[in-house]
Write a protein that holds these residues in place. Structure first.
Motif, PDB file in Angstrom:
ATOM      1  N   MET A  74       0.817  -1.220   0.000  1.00 48.03           N
ATOM      2  CA  MET A  74       0.000   0.000   0.000  1.00 48.03           C
ATOM      3  C   MET A  74       0.850   1.269   0.000  1.00 48.03           C
ATOM      4  SD  MET A  74      -2.932  -1.254  -0.107  1.00 48.03           S
ATOM      5  CE  MET A  74      -3.969   0.171   0.138  1.00 48.03           C
ATOM      6  N   LYS A  75       2.152   1.131  -0.094  1.00 49.39           N
ATOM      7  CA  LYS A  75       3.030   2.304  -0.042  1.00 49.39           C
ATOM      8  C   LYS A  75       3.652   2.529  -1.418  1.00 49.39           C
ATOM      9  CE  LYS A  75       3.802   1.736   4.827  1.00 49.39           C
ATOM     10  NZ  LYS A  75       4.309   0.873   5.812  1.00 49.39           N
ATOM     11  N   SER A  76       3.577   3.781  -1.866  1.00 48.36           N
ATOM     12  CA  SER A  76       4.068   4.072  -3.213  1.00 48.36           C
ATOM     13  C   SER A  76       5.586   4.106  -3.231  1.00 48.36           C
ATOM     14  CB  SER A  76       3.534   5.426  -3.687  1.00 48.36           C
ATOM     15  OG  SER A  76       4.161   6.469  -2.957  1.00 48.36           O
ATOM     16  N   ASP A  77       6.143   3.940  -4.417  1.00 47.26           N
ATOM     17  CA  ASP A  77       7.596   4.025  -4.580  1.00 47.26           C
ATOM     18  C   ASP A  77       8.100   5.385  -4.135  1.00 47.26           C
ATOM     19  OD1 ASP A  77       8.244   2.047  -7.617  1.00 47.26           O
ATOM     20  OD2 ASP A  77       7.475   1.512  -5.636  1.00 47.26           O
ATOM     21  N   ASP A  78       7.391   6.437  -4.536  1.00 47.35           N
ATOM     22  CA  ASP A  78       7.844   7.789  -4.177  1.00 47.35           C
ATOM     23  C   ASP A  78       7.899   7.963  -2.666  1.00 47.35           C
ATOM     24  OD1 ASP A  78       6.280   9.687  -6.899  1.00 47.35           O
ATOM     25  OD2 ASP A  78       8.139   8.530  -6.774  1.00 47.35           O
ATOM     26  N   TYR A  79       6.885   7.457  -1.994  1.00 50.92           N
ATOM     27  CA  TYR A  79       6.829   7.578  -0.529  1.00 50.92           C
ATOM     28  C   TYR A  79       8.020   6.861   0.100  1.00 50.92           C
ATOM     29  CZ  TYR A  79       5.264   6.515   4.234  1.00 50.92           C
ATOM     30  OH  TYR A  79       5.187   6.374   5.606  1.00 50.92           O
ATOM     31  N   LEU A  80       8.282   5.646  -0.356  1.00 58.81           N
ATOM     32  CA  LEU A  80       9.363   4.858   0.230  1.00 58.81           C
ATOM     33  C   LEU A  80      10.725   5.485  -0.061  1.00 58.81           C
ATOM     34  CD1 LEU A  80       8.020   1.274  -0.596  1.00 58.81           C
ATOM     35  CD2 LEU A  80       8.070   2.381   1.638  1.00 58.81           C
TER      36      LEU A  80
END
Lengths: 115, 393
Positions: A74-80
């Motif tokens: 549920m976590k986007s690449d950008d967020y990570l």
């Protein structure tokens, strides 16, 4: 090559400009590459050994959250990538931007999702 | 010549066979165990001759692991990250019992009478009590619900006198002390709001004090077990003195080696310093600048020197502090990724694990020279059997 430029009807100055742009772009892009084998080895080692200090040796979590594939769905690449580089204020997650580039962080995210 | 009776011959054969199955006759007082974190194995070592006595495999996920010794030093109980407890016979060099009791665990302790093993778990959050002979589960304490909405992760478990254990709750800012004199019916005393995010803790060598390091603020929390009615209080508050907090790439680890006589040495969180304090009134005496974020800050058995290792990216260095002068007398580079240090019982040598060089380095504490190296696969914790006689270890 001269035939090609002739077709484009480019004058010499512009051809020179494009030539230099091509050379310089490739020179800066390969200072190192995130997917060079040496860098891959170092990044993998970092994740498995040093990230593991908080996220667990099998990335199942510890003082830091789990980093298994299911945990990241549920976590986007950008967020990570942002978390890796800048840390997460108010939590023990530190910023890694002094050791990792954005390309490195993107590679790590990709590795976490697909290894 | 008279023929030996058949019964005598049979007896001789039987005694040879049983002799082969007995453990070697040797002492246990200088035995050590080295965790090999990536291969799920441990090495048993002779701490006097600096040799490996063998490897025991099948211990599961030891990416983080610790262990305690049985009272008689014959056995160790290895606590693995995957919730495994493995009981190993050090003289036979084999696993005698293994249980999986949680899905994410961080360590354990053994009771004052040696009959009980306590384990601290992240998932499910809480503490479990086992019989040390059989590893049968006797009771469990579910941790209070923390900020995550689940039972809090438990950290800093240590044994205390009178068959008690103390532990801290990372997600609910609490210190709990459990009395297990009736192990099937443990009795918990809770100290709430002790400070933000206790990340680990120690028991003083006499078991009087239990001290938790705080991640969420500059300071530590202390409970005086001789006066528990006084509750928990903060000590060394604000030790960072307004300095900017530096990133922490690995949490420090606290155990009783922080205290030596009248002095205490604590790793600072987010500052590259060791805090030196008075171990009676807990006031700060000074802070000593060091090479990075301290992880282990260990006074040697004499108390004359304090050894410090560091978190990434400074984990190739080890520094030695001279206590009387409060100064760094040596910065050593014994290997890559020094994860743990362990003194011999009287401190003549210190053993250090170099994870990335796959070796354990033995340094003479007088000369500070390397005197031996042993091969080990991605070693981390090193534990010597003298711990069996130390409260809180």
């Amino acid at each position: 090559m001269s035939y090609f430029f002739k077709i484009l009807r480019l004058n010499v100055d512009v051809r020179f400009f494009y030539f230099m742009f091509f050379i310089l772009n490739n020179a800066f892009a390969s200072g190192y590459e995130a997917n060079s084998s040496d860098r891959v080895s170092k990044l993998t080692h970092l994740v498995k050994e040093d990230c593991a200090a908080c996220h667990g040796g099998l990335l199942k979590g510890g003082l830091g959250p789990a980093l298994e594939k299911e945990s990241l769905v549920m976590k986007s690449d950008d967020y990570l990538v942002k978390i890796i580089l800048n840390g997460s204020p108010g939590t023990p997650m530190p910023p890694w931007s002094q050791f990792l580039t954005e390309d490195d962080a993107k590679w790590i995210v990709k590795w976490l999702r697909h290894h | 010549m008279a023929k030996a009776p058949l019964s005598v011959i049979v007896l001789c054969i039987l005694s040879v066979i049983t002799g082969c199955a007995s453990p070697n006759i040797r002492g246990t007082g200088d035995l050590g165990v080295i965790i090999e974190r990536s291969s799920g194995s441990v090495q048993i070592v002779d701490g006097t001759d600096c040799v490996s006595l063998g490897r025991v495999t099948g211990l599961g996920d030891l990416s983080h692991a610790s262990l305690v010794f049985s009272k008689d030093q014959r056995f160790v109980f290895v606590f693995g990250r995957d919730g495994g407890i493995t009981k190993i016979d050090l003289l036979l060099g084999k696993v005698v019992k293994r249980v999986i009791q949680a899905t994410n665990s961080i360590g354990g302790a053994i009771s004052a009478d040696g009959k009980l093993i306590a384990v601290q778990n992240y998932e499910p959050g809480g503490v479990k009590i086992f019989d040390s002979k059989s590893l049968n589960l006797i009771s469990q304490i579910v941790a209070p619900i923390g900020a995550t909405g689940k039972p809090s992760r438990v950290v800093g478990l240590a044994d205390l006198p009178d068959n008690k254990f103390a532990y801290s709750l990372f997600d609910s800012n609490e210190i709990d002390i459990v009395d297990v004199k009736k192990p099937s019916d443990p009795s918990v005393t809770r100290f709430k709001n002790i400070g933000k995010s206790p990340y680990d803790a120690l028991a003083s060598p006499d078991g009087r004090y239990y001290i938790a390091g705080l991640y969420g603020e500059d300071g530590l929390a202390i409970v005086d077990n001789w006066n528990p009615e006084s509750g928990a209080r903060r000590i060394l508050s604000g030790y960072g003195r307004g300095e900017k907090n530096l990133p922490v790439y690995k949490m420090p680890h606290l155990r009783g080696w922080s205290l030596s006589g009248e002095l205490a040495f604590f790793p600072s969180i987010g500052h590259h310093e060791v805090i030196m304090a008075d171990a009676h009134n807990w006031n700060q005496i000074t802070s000593i600048k060091v090479a990075g974020q301290p992880v282990f800050v260990m006074a040697d058995p004499s108390g004359r020197r304090v050894w410090v290792n560091f978190a990434y990216p400074d984990n190739d260095k080890v520094q030695v502090i001279d206590v009387p002068t409060r100064s760094i007398i040596a910065t050593l580079s014994p290997g890559k990724a020094i994860l743990h240090m362990e003194f011999t019982s009287k401190g003549d040598a210190v053993w250090l694990s170099s994870r990335d060089d796959n070796k354990v380095v033995v340094i003479d504490t007088s000369s500070l020279k390397v005197i031996n190296e042993l091969s080990a696969e991605s070693p981390s914790g090193i534990f010597f059997s003298w711990r069996s006689s130390r409260i809180g270890m």
